[in-house]
Design a protein around this motif. Structure first.
Motif, PDB file in Angstrom:
ATOM      1  N   HIS A 113      48.930  49.872  18.658  1.00  0.00           N
ATOM      2  CA  HIS A 113      49.943  49.037  18.002  1.00  0.00           C
ATOM      3  C   HIS A 113      50.996  48.597  19.017  1.00  0.00           C
ATOM      4  CE1 HIS A 113      52.482  47.498  14.818  1.00  0.00           C
ATOM      5  NE2 HIS A 113      53.488  48.278  15.197  1.00  0.00           N
ATOM      6  N   SER A 114      51.590  49.542  19.720  1.00  0.00           N
ATOM      7  CA  SER A 114      52.525  49.199  20.789  1.00  0.00           C
ATOM      8  C   SER A 114      51.735  48.798  22.038  1.00  0.00           C
ATOM      9  CB  SER A 114      53.443  50.378  21.108  1.00  0.00           C
ATOM     10  OG  SER A 114      52.683  51.492  21.559  1.00  0.00           O
ATOM     11  N   ASN A 115      52.406  48.096  22.936  1.00  0.00           N
ATOM     12  CA  ASN A 115      51.783  47.719  24.201  1.00  0.00           C
ATOM     13  C   ASN A 115      51.983  48.851  25.203  1.00  0.00           C
ATOM     14  OD1 ASN A 115      50.597  46.332  26.320  1.00  0.00           O
ATOM     15  ND2 ASN A 115      52.422  45.123  26.760  1.00  0.00           N
ATOM     16  N   ASP A 162      59.276  46.820  13.468  1.00  0.00           N
ATOM     17  CA  ASP A 162      57.814  46.806  13.363  1.00  0.00           C
ATOM     18  C   ASP A 162      57.162  47.907  14.199  1.00  0.00           C
ATOM     19  OD1 ASP A 162      58.150  45.871  15.959  1.00  0.00           O
ATOM     20  OD2 ASP A 162      57.203  43.911  15.603  1.00  0.00           O
ATOM     21  N   LYS A 164      56.761  48.245  17.277  1.00  0.00           N
ATOM     22  CA  LYS A 164      55.956  47.803  18.420  1.00  0.00           C
ATOM     23  C   LYS A 164      56.600  48.118  19.760  1.00  0.00           C
ATOM     24  CE  LYS A 164      53.000  44.095  16.660  1.00  0.00           C
ATOM     25  NZ  LYS A 164      51.774  44.599  17.297  1.00  0.00           N
ATOM     26  N   GLU A 165      57.920  48.320  19.769  1.00  0.00           N
ATOM     27  CA  GLU A 165      58.612  48.551  21.030  1.00  0.00           C
ATOM     28  C   GLU A 165      59.926  49.272  20.768  1.00  0.00           C
ATOM     29  OE1 GLU A 165      59.296  44.720  22.680  1.00  0.00           O
ATOM     30  OE2 GLU A 165      60.520  44.034  21.001  1.00  0.00           O
TER      31      GLU A 165
END
Length: 295
Positions: A113-115, A162, A164-165
């Motif tokens: 999900h996260s980078n 979200d 993500k970061e």
């Protein structure tokens, strides 16, 4: 069916699923836990003693950023999906950090999900956990490892909505040495200082809405589970430490969950020696604002 005594697992995490009426046991399940990672498995049961499994929760593909040190998965339901926070070591940088995976179902399969990690890129980190504060803001609590800083740290960083970061800079909540119970050790990497471990933070809110933080360290080289309390009720603290660990029989990296009957259970792994680590389940009660182990 398989029993607790037959499950090799570290960093156990239990999700009490009201939809199925079952408990889902996640954790660090690779047999060679210190080497190349296979992925994460889970077990399913109704009584915290007998389990079905293991079942696959996550398996990396060839493009995944990590291939070893797959540690400490936690699964949290958030905004209609299931998010797995887990530790991985980067193939390129050889730095550990917490990344976030996602699935539509509790059972997965979980996908990136996260980078990559949401912990700072140049920090050696592990054991991220989710906390959503009273304003609905998501935070990740994690360890800044002793292997980089000597005196291990527990830190918090805000996450994007979200997940993500991360957002902004991490805030140090405390060092391991701020607590009265952990003991130090010498290491060749930091030969002129005392070193302390921080492991496995987990946030728990009491019936009186006190904010507690479970975390693990060592007492005379024996793994132990401690507790800290936020004096403000906020994740940023300041934090006051219990004088003695709640568990110090070579077990730790714990979390607390409720049974379907409303009982509070502390789960952790013990002993802290591979391949003998097993999931342990301990009844606890709240008494005068403190968590007490039921004998």
């Amino acid at each position: 069916m398989i029993k607790n005594k037959d499950i090799q697992i570290r960093d156990p995490f239990v999700f009490t699923d009201v939809n199925s009426g079952k408990y889902y046991l996640f954790g660090s399940t690779d047999k060679n836990i210190w080497g190349k990672g296979v992925g994460f498995d889970y077990y399913v049961g109704k009584d915290l003693e007998h389990w079905e499994g293991p079942f696959q929760a996550f398996r990396p593909n060839e493009r995944f950023f990590s291939e070893d040190n797959f540690w400490a998965p936690e699964v949290h339901e958030y905004q209609g999906k299931y998010y797995m926070f887990a530790t991985f070591m980067s193939k390129q940088s050889r730095i550990r950090g917490t990344a976030i995976l996602v699935a539509d179902k509790l059972t997965g399969p979980y996908q990136p999900h996260s980078n990559g990690p949401v912990t700072p890129n140049d920090w050696q980190c592990l054991d991220g956990t989710l906390y959503v504060d009273q304003d609905g803001i998501p935070w990740m609590i994690f360890c800044h490892e002793w292997v980089q800083v000597g005196d291990g740290e527990i830190c918090a960083i805000q996450l994007a909505n979200d997940l993500k970061e991360s957002v902004g800079e991490p805030q140090k909540l405390f060092n391991a040495s701020n607590a009265p119970w952990p003991t130090s050790f010498q290491h060749e990497r930091f030969p002129n200082q005392k070193n302390y471990v921080t492991d496995g933070p987990y946030i728990y809110q009491t019936n009186d809405n006190d904010l507690l933080l479970l975390w693990a360290s060592f007492v005379d080289n024996v793994y132990a589970q401690g507790i800290a309390r936020s004096l403000t009720g906020k994740i940023t603290g300041p934090w006051e430490h219990e004088k003695i660990p709640i568990y110090q029989q070579d077990g730790g990296h714990g979390m607390i969950f409720k049974t379907f009957e409303g009982k509070s259970i502390l789960t952790l792994h013990a002993p802290n020696k591979t391949p003998n680590e097993r999931p342990i389940f301990i009844d606890i009660v709240e008494q005068d604002g403190k968590l007490i182990v039921q004998k």
